[in-house]
Write a protein that holds these residues in place. Sequence first.
Motif, PDB file in Angstrom:
ATOM      1  N   GLU A 153      16.751 -31.961  -0.671  1.00  0.00           N
ATOM      2  CA  GLU A 153      18.059 -32.584  -0.850  1.00  0.00           C
ATOM      3  C   GLU A 153      17.976 -34.083  -0.609  1.00  0.00           C
ATOM      4  O   GLU A 153      18.598 -34.881  -1.323  1.00  0.00           O
ATOM      5  N   GLN A 154      17.200 -34.468   0.374  1.00  0.00           N
ATOM      6  CA  GLN A 154      17.025 -35.885   0.663  1.00  0.00           C
ATOM      7  C   GLN A 154      16.350 -36.598  -0.507  1.00  0.00           C
ATOM      8  O   GLN A 154      16.715 -37.728  -0.856  1.00  0.00           O
ATOM      9  N   LYS A 193      16.577 -35.700  -3.630  1.00  0.00           N
ATOM     10  CA  LYS A 193      17.593 -35.828  -4.676  1.00  0.00           C
ATOM     11  C   LYS A 193      18.537 -36.996  -4.372  1.00  0.00           C
ATOM     12  O   LYS A 193      18.884 -37.782  -5.260  1.00  0.00           O
ATOM     13  N   LEU A 194      18.970 -37.073  -3.115  1.00  0.00           N
ATOM     14  CA  LEU A 194      19.865 -38.162  -2.727  1.00  0.00           C
ATOM     15  C   LEU A 194      19.194 -39.517  -2.903  1.00  0.00           C
ATOM     16  O   LEU A 194      19.830 -40.483  -3.370  1.00  0.00           O
ATOM     17  N   GLU A 195      17.929 -39.580  -2.552  1.00  0.00           N
ATOM     18  CA  GLU A 195      17.198 -40.833  -2.726  1.00  0.00           C
ATOM     19  C   GLU A 195      17.107 -41.216  -4.201  1.00  0.00           C
ATOM     20  O   GLU A 195      17.212 -42.397  -4.550  1.00  0.00           O
ATOM     21  N   GLN A 250      19.344 -40.319  -6.512  1.00  0.00           N
ATOM     22  CA  GLN A 250      20.681 -40.756  -6.896  1.00  0.00           C
ATOM     23  C   GLN A 250      20.954 -42.177  -6.412  1.00  0.00           C
ATOM     24  O   GLN A 250      21.518 -43.002  -7.149  1.00  0.00           O
TER      25      GLN A 250
END
Length: 335
Positions: free
Chosen positions: A255-256, A258-260, A262
């Motif tokens: 998830e991190q 993916k957030l990075e 984004q």
Amino acid sequence: MTSTAGMKRPKDQVRAAYYDQLGVAFGKKVRARIHWIVREAKGEDILDVGCSGGLVPILLGREGKRVTGIDVSPEAIAEATSALKEEAASVQSVVMFSETNIMSFSANRQFDTVLMTEVLEHIGEPERVIQQAYTLVKPGGRLVVTVPFGVNDYADHKRTYYLKRLIEQLTPYGTIEKIERFDKWLGVTLVVQEHVQPGRMLSAEEVDWLEESFEFVERMHLAEVVRLKQVNKRLEQKTQHVAEIELRIVEQSNEQVKLEQQVSEINQQLEQLAQQYTLVLKRYEEALVSNMEVLEANEAWKSKYRSLANSKLGKVIVRYWKFRRKLSRRLARRR
């Protein structure tokens, strides 16, 4: 406390266990065995065969007994000698240590008690060692022996002792006075006598004692099995819990990532917008400069117009155009 064999052995831990450095419960068990040995060492002149770190000779020396400790291990004798130096002068004067094998040990006297504690299980031919120890005991003196009771498969243990074999090895040299079990150790005190008939059957009392000892050790092992199963179950639960945590960590890590990604995309978009905004500002600035120039030019024409209108010619012209407008409106109404 250790072997008289010539192989290099691990460091003896009896002293550490005796002083609770390996745990209070284990220390209590070790002290029970050590104190029994000390009590069984009767007389004034004692020989400790396989003395290891010198714990028993020093304890006996504190009681004023004259003690000789021998061991084949130079490390053991060095440890024993070092420990003796920390004792009072009265103890140092009655205790001595020697790096010696019992088979080559010679003394100008016999001893009241010869100790062989945790020695025989290390010997390939213990009968020879017992015979040699027998010659070092005064008639009527004592030979005190301890061995691990039952299975105790350390690397340098050459045999397993229960009761029958130990009695068979000792009874040719005297009378069994005392048999004790200390947790996983077996202790026997032999009163040395001459002309003893070899061989001896176990008495009914000794058979009962042996069966009770078997039950005790078996229950102890079963309790240990139950404890280890419980430990294993807790470990499995902890392992499962750790696995779940690791899975959550992996999910959070994904998830991190993916957030990075984004955030990176948003940063790129912001950078593009900033570039576009900079371009618009530049164009607006250019237009503003151009408009300012136009405005400045208009202001110049307005000034010239006002100057012309206020002149005599300008006033005449202004009156003329006012008259023309009025005339045009009158004509328009008449029509």
